[in-house]
Write an enzyme that holds these catalytic residues in place. Structure first.
Site, PDB file in Angstrom:
ATOM      1  N   PRO A   1      28.547 -25.223 -22.886  1.00 26.53           N
ATOM      2  CA  PRO A   1      27.698 -25.205 -21.721  1.00 26.53           C
ATOM      3  C   PRO A   1      26.481 -24.298 -21.816  1.00 26.53           C
ATOM      4  CG  PRO A   1      29.698 -23.901 -21.379  1.00 26.53           C
ATOM      5  CD  PRO A   1      29.531 -24.128 -22.814  1.00 26.53           C
ATOM      6  N   GLU A   2      25.344 -24.907 -21.693  1.00 32.75           N
ATOM      7  CA  GLU A   2      24.111 -24.171 -21.465  1.00 32.75           C
ATOM      8  C   GLU A   2      23.638 -24.586 -20.080  1.00 32.75           C
ATOM      9  OE1 GLU A   2      21.452 -24.306 -24.900  1.00 32.75           O
ATOM     10  OE2 GLU A   2      23.116 -24.915 -26.165  1.00 32.75           O
TER      11      GLU A   2
ATOM     12  N   HIS B   1      45.738 -25.697 -22.218  1.00 31.92           N
ATOM     13  CA  HIS B   1      44.506 -24.904 -22.167  1.00 31.92           C
ATOM     14  C   HIS B   1      43.959 -24.672 -20.761  1.00 31.92           C
ATOM     15  CE1 HIS B   1      44.055 -26.597 -26.455  1.00 31.92           C
ATOM     16  NE2 HIS B   1      44.628 -25.403 -26.513  1.00 31.92           N
TER      17      HIS B   1
ATOM     18  N   ARG C   1      39.192 -21.834 -25.958  1.00 31.44           N
ATOM     19  CA  ARG C   1      39.009 -20.592 -26.707  1.00 31.44           C
ATOM     20  C   ARG C   1      39.192 -19.307 -25.897  1.00 31.44           C
ATOM     21  NH1 ARG C   1      33.944 -21.291 -30.610  1.00 31.44           N
ATOM     22  NH2 ARG C   1      34.781 -19.322 -31.413  1.00 31.44           N
TER      23      ARG C   1
END
Length: 273
Positions: free
Chosen positions: A2-3, A92, A115
């Site tokens: 994500p940007e 996750h 992550r």
DNA sequence: CCTGAAACCTGTCTGC
DNA sequence: TGCAGACAGGTTTCAG
């Protein structure tokens, strides 16, 4: 993933499904996802809060609650999804909010983050977190003039400076490579060596790359798929060895500020150092 | 002030 | 097939 354009895409996607709903309970599956407060306090404070709005600042998603702001930063692999009904957490999932609508329909807002770099803050003082950010590149404070002046206040490599969220908010590794290529600037060029004309080209490039990203619903790569299409229009990012769309020269990959960086050696020459 | 390295994590891909 | 190593959209912290 994500940007700025990806976060904007997610904000727009979830907004209609969560505004007006009330948070019934919270499940925290990975405690470190919570930057603040403690898990116990979080559960107490968030429970019963109605979601009154969704917005974005830089790469932060902001859920406006009646008494707090819930800030969510997706970092490298975070994602937000709406699930209908009552269901078990998926692999996750790091934090799941159970929601209830006025007519009693149940749904969940799940923060899934392979992550574990993503972070969530529940606070009534969002400015302590958002206050240090640079301007939004798509808002009026960000102009060619502003960019020129501020590039000249520093003597830094262009790419790491553009990635610095306290300088300018929202660019990440993909869009920075894309906009430097559009502006024909080398990522290692020094900020205070940029001409007015180059600063103008760069400000245009930043806005146009971000707008194109938003228009195409962001870039979807790897396992994260949101229907974004921008990845099909990369000029240089992830195109090492392929031809530059402008001049046909081979795109090269180098490391700048520890980040993989893609340039056209012909369009983006590095003048000395 | 600026740069580079390391840390935080898991999964995937590449090369031997 | 197995396994080590590199690498991934971000940010913070520390050393020089």
């Amino acid at each position: 993933m994500p940007e700025l354009p990806e976060v904007e895409t997610i904000a727009r996607a979830i907004e209609p499904d969560i505004v007006g709903r009330t948070i019934v309970s919270a499940e925290v599956l990975w405690a470190r996802t919570l930057a603040t407060p403690s898990v116990k306090k979080f559960k107490e404070q968030v429970q019963g809060q109605k979601i009154t709005g969704v917005s974005r600042r830089a790469k932060y998603l902001i859920l406006q609650l009646e008494d707090y702001n819930l800030l969510i930063h997706l970092r490298m692999s975070g994602d937000l999804t709406i699930r209908k009904g009552k269901i078990k957490p998926e692999k996750h999932d790091r934090l799941v909010l159970s929601l209830r609508s006025k007519n009693g329909k149940e749904s969940q807002l799940a923060f899934n983050d392979t992550r574990k770099f993503g972070r969530i803050w529940l606070t009534d003082q969002p400015e302590t977190i958002l206050g240090k950010l640079g301007p939004e590149p798509l808002e009026k404070k960000f102009t060619a003039q502003w960019l020129f002046e501020n590039l000249h206040k520093k003597k830094r490599q262009l790419k790491p400076l553009l990635l610095d969220q306290t300088f300018l908010a929202g660019l990440g590794n993909i869009y920075t490579d894309e906009c430097l290529h559009m502006a024909k600037l080398h990522p290692l060029g020094l900020s205070n060596a940029i001409s007015r004309k180059q600063a103008g080209a760069l400000s245009e490039a930043i806005q146009s790359a971000l707008k194109e990203g938003i228009r195409r619903n962001g870039a979807s790569i790897d396992w994260v798929y949101r229907g974004g299409e921008y990845q099909n229009y990369f000029r240089v990012y992830d195109r090492e060895g392929k031809p530059c769309p402008v001049c046909g020269a081979e795109i090269q990959k180098l490391i700048v500020g520890q980040r993989g960086t893609h340039v056209c050696p012909k369009c983006q020459p590095l003048e000395r150092k």
